[in-house]
Design a protein around this motif. Structure first.
Motif: not given
Length: 119
Positions: A52-78
């Motif tokens: 599978k591949f993801y683009t735009k906001s879905t890609a950015a949010l899925k990446i953020g979910k795997e990072l440390k710190g505040i970026y994990q908040i992206s799991s809510i924004l999905i």
């Protein structure tokens, strides 16, 4: 911003799971051809997960979910509808240079980071 985005991902990828390639690279061109994607219309990041591949906001949010710190908040924004997320993504994409500036050169990876980049 893209260069800044890559640097931010590298800095916060404590699980060491992300690798990067430009769409202009051999890898990027082959991927675009295999998926029948037009590189002239594709002004986005792409996240590849298995088949599978993801683009735009879905890609950015899925990446953020795997990072440390505040970026994990992206799991809510999905949960925001994709059309709304991509609309905002496109606004940021169109205005990124005026809002965040443009870098004249790209980061040169250290020897330790070279394995994070696909040619």
């Amino acid at each position: 911003m893209c260069n800044s985005f890559v640097q931010r991902v590298i800095k916060n990828d404590s699980k060491n799971i992300f690798k990067f390639a430009s769409l202009q690279s051999d890898f990027g061109q082959k991927f675009l051809k295999d998926k029948h994607l037009d590189h002239l219309e594709l002004k986005t990041i792409i996240l590849i997960e298995g088949d599978k591949f993801y683009t735009k906001s879905t890609a950015a949010l899925k990446i953020g979910k795997e990072l440390k710190g505040i970026y994990q908040i992206s799991s809510i924004l999905i949960w925001i509808p994709k059309a709304i997320r991509d609309f905002v993504y496109d606004i940021v994409s169109r205005n990124r240079y005026s809002w965040f500036g443009r870098q004249e050169s790209c980061m040169m990876p250290t020897p330790e980071l070279k394995n994070k980049f696909i040619n």
